[in-house]
Design a protein around this motif. Structure first.
Motif, mmCIF file in Angstrom:
data_model
loop_
_atom_site.group_PDB
_atom_site.id
_atom_site.type_symbol
_atom_site.label_atom_id
_atom_site.label_comp_id
_atom_site.label_asym_id
_atom_site.label_seq_id
_atom_site.Cartn_x
_atom_site.Cartn_y
_atom_site.Cartn_z
ATOM 1 N N SER A 175 0.839 -1.201 0.000
ATOM 2 C CA SER A 175 0.000 0.000 0.000
ATOM 3 C C SER A 175 0.874 1.251 0.000
ATOM 4 O O SER A 175 0.731 2.128 0.843
ATOM 5 C CB SER A 175 -0.928 -0.001 1.216
ATOM 6 N N ALA A 176 1.788 1.291 -0.966
ATOM 7 C CA ALA A 176 2.675 2.445 -1.115
ATOM 8 C C ALA A 176 2.514 3.005 -2.525
ATOM 9 O O ALA A 176 2.990 2.414 -3.499
ATOM 10 C CB ALA A 176 4.124 2.053 -0.850
ATOM 11 N N ASP A 177 1.810 4.115 -2.616
ATOM 12 C CA ASP A 177 1.644 4.802 -3.890
ATOM 13 C C ASP A 177 2.971 5.448 -4.285
ATOM 14 O O ASP A 177 3.594 6.145 -3.478
ATOM 15 C CB ASP A 177 0.548 5.862 -3.754
ATOM 16 N N ARG A 178 3.414 5.214 -5.518
ATOM 17 C CA ARG A 178 4.743 5.641 -5.939
ATOM 18 C C ARG A 178 4.943 7.147 -5.804
ATOM 19 O O ARG A 178 5.949 7.601 -5.260
ATOM 20 C CB ARG A 178 4.967 5.221 -7.399
ATOM 21 N N ARG A 179 4.011 7.914 -6.282
ATOM 22 C CA ARG A 179 4.163 9.371 -6.236
ATOM 23 C C ARG A 179 4.165 9.867 -4.789
ATOM 24 O O ARG A 179 4.983 10.729 -4.416
ATOM 25 C CB ARG A 179 3.038 10.037 -7.026
ATOM 26 N N THR A 180 3.262 9.324 -3.976
ATOM 27 C CA THR A 180 3.201 9.735 -2.577
ATOM 28 C C THR A 180 4.470 9.333 -1.845
ATOM 29 O O THR A 180 4.994 10.088 -1.014
ATOM 30 C CB THR A 180 1.972 9.110 -1.897
ATOM 31 N N LEU A 181 4.992 8.150 -2.152
ATOM 32 C CA LEU A 181 6.224 7.685 -1.520
ATOM 33 C C LEU A 181 7.392 8.599 -1.882
ATOM 34 O O LEU A 181 8.239 8.904 -1.024
ATOM 35 C CB LEU A 181 6.523 6.250 -1.936
ATOM 36 N N ASP A 182 7.437 9.039 -3.111
ATOM 37 C CA ASP A 182 8.499 9.976 -3.509
ATOM 38 C C ASP A 182 8.417 11.263 -2.687
ATOM 39 O O ASP A 182 9.441 11.819 -2.273
ATOM 40 C CB ASP A 182 8.397 10.299 -4.995
ATOM 41 N N GLN A 183 7.215 11.749 -2.461
ATOM 42 C CA GLN A 183 7.036 12.973 -1.690
ATOM 43 C C GLN A 183 7.459 12.774 -0.236
ATOM 44 O O GLN A 183 8.119 13.634 0.360
ATOM 45 C CB GLN A 183 5.573 13.419 -1.766
ATOM 46 N N VAL A 184 7.093 11.636 0.336
ATOM 47 C CA VAL A 184 7.435 11.368 1.738
ATOM 48 C C VAL A 184 8.933 11.170 1.895
ATOM 49 O O VAL A 184 9.561 11.712 2.821
ATOM 50 C CB VAL A 184 6.655 10.134 2.248
ATOM 51 N N SER A 185 9.542 10.410 0.984
ATOM 52 C CA SER A 185 10.974 10.113 1.109
ATOM 53 C C SER A 185 11.845 11.344 0.871
ATOM 54 O O SER A 185 13.013 11.355 1.248
ATOM 55 C CB SER A 185 11.371 8.988 0.139
#
Length: 409
Positions: free
Chosen positions: A76-86
């Motif tokens: 449950s890790a959306d790629r775009r959201t993960l990029d923003q968080v990381s």
């Protein structure tokens, strides 16, 4: 005379404007919560879904307990959201097998802590297997745990003893809106996936395994789409609740044999290889939690199972053996994550309760037992949420007195 011209403004798409407004409202909500001031001697490690519209709690947590690491749940890790968080927080890989190894987990947390005590935010009981070893080997490291889910709570309940304070929000009344929305989101995702095959939900026969909060949400959403629903739960109290709510019941083998759609939301591996032969030919199976928690279908990946796998559409796998087939949706994982599981503002209220629990662990001496956030705190959170997200009713239009009386004087 010179004239200064402003650069032209590009109109935002309506969806983008709505998303931006929702983000602003969420940020304002978390900013109004009565949380402790930043505790620099402590930090947090966060296991979380990384999905659009659900990450506003992280800055609020970081203002209170610096976020030392984010561990995204891999399914449950959306790629775009993960990029923003990381781009803001350290993100590490989450692996349940590693989290059962105290010789790996202890040094990892000790390194991330960098001399600070840790509050661990959990989803699914990842820290439970090693918690006793962690507290014993690193007595000043773990301040406590906050667990989000019912499945995770069960893992902590199964421990012989709780070695440090563990808060849980799984059974909070503030969790109920999220659980209902998750059930509805699962049905929306299944409806979308079936649409890829030119299929519809309406008029079909379905069974729902498990009538907890999510299962009840699934059943209600199916009925709203004119689907005939049979509910099965091993708990006679929940089964009674389902029947009293108008759903039918049947033995498992009968329900599987007649159901075109099977929704599993038990968190207890309700379906295994032994059940596949009972399924109606062509049935669709959808999970309400992660595949590891919901199904025992690992042998499907082996040629020795006798099943031939075919991807018939994105998110839909067809398994066939001896002329009979079934479809597994979303690779067996919570099917709503196929579509990023957008839940709207309701998700923020339980995130706020998690923050409140973390704040208590950071600032109070809490006994090493299981805890819930006090109802007084929940009431404050709910009131703040209503202020932020409840639509303000328009003022009634009052007619002038002369018109109201039908004429002028």
């Amino acid at each position: 005379m010179s004239v200064s011209l402003e650069p032209p403004v590009t109109p935002k798409a309506p969806h983008e404007s709505i998303v931006r407004a929702a983000t602003v409202a969420a940020d304002q909500f978390f900013a109004t919560l009565p949380l402790p001031e930043r505790v620099d001697a402590m930090a947090s490690v966060v296991i979380t879904h990384v999905l659009p519209g659900q990450m506003n709690f992280l800055p609020a947590l970081d203002r209170m307990l610096p976020v030392a690491a984010v561990l995204p749940k891999p399914k449950s890790a959306d790629r775009r959201t993960l990029d923003q968080v990381s781009a803001v927080y350290p993100c590490d890989q989450l692996d349940r097998d590693r989290f059962t190894d105290p010789d790996w987990l202890g040094p990892y947390l000790h390194d991330r802590a960098a001399g600070r005590r840790l509050v661990l935010a959990d989803i699914g009981g990842y820290f439970a297997p090693c918690l006793k070893d962690l507290v014993t080997s690193y007595p000043d490291l773990i301040a406590g745990v906050v667990e989000d889910t019912e499945n995770g709570l069960r893992r902590y309940l199964a421990l012989p003893e709780v070695p440090c304070p563990v808060f849980h929000v799984a059974r909070s009344p503030l969790k109920e809106p999220e659980d209902q929305l998750v059930g509805a989101a699962i049905v929306v995702s299944v409806e979308s996936l079936l649409g890829r095959l030119g299929e519809v939900l309406s008029g079909r026969e379905a069974c729902v395994l498990g009538y907890g909060k999510i299962g009840a949400g699934i059943a209600a959403a199916l009925i709203a789409r004119r689907v005939r629903v049979t509910v099965i739960d091993t708990d006679p109290i929940r089964q009674t609740q389902a029947v009293a709510s108008g759903f039918t019941t049947a033995p498992l083998h009968e329900a599987l044999a007649r159901s075109e759609l099977v929704f599993s939301a038990t968190g207890a591996r309700a379906l295994g290889m032994e059940h596949l032969g009972l399924l109606r030919d062509g049935a669709f199976i959808a999970g309400g939690t992660s595949a590891d928690d919901e199904f025992d279908l690992t042998p499907l990946g082996s040629a020795s199972s006798g099943y031939r796998r075919e991807t018939v559409a994105p998110g839909i796998a067809r398994y066939e053996r001896e002329g009979r087939a079934f479809h597994l949706l979303g690779n067996g994982n919570a099917v709503n994550f196929v579509h990023s599981s957008a839940l709207g503002p309701a998700i923020h209220v339980i995130k706020a309760e998690i923050l409140a629990a973390a704040g208590m662990l950071a600032t109070q001496r809490i006994p090493a037992v299981l805890h819930e956030v006090p109802n007084t705190t929940r009431s404050v959170i709910a009131a703040k949420w209503l202020e932020a997200f409840q639509p303000v009713p328009s003022a009634p239009v009052v007619a002038p007195a002369a018109v109201a009386h039908g004429g002028t004087q």
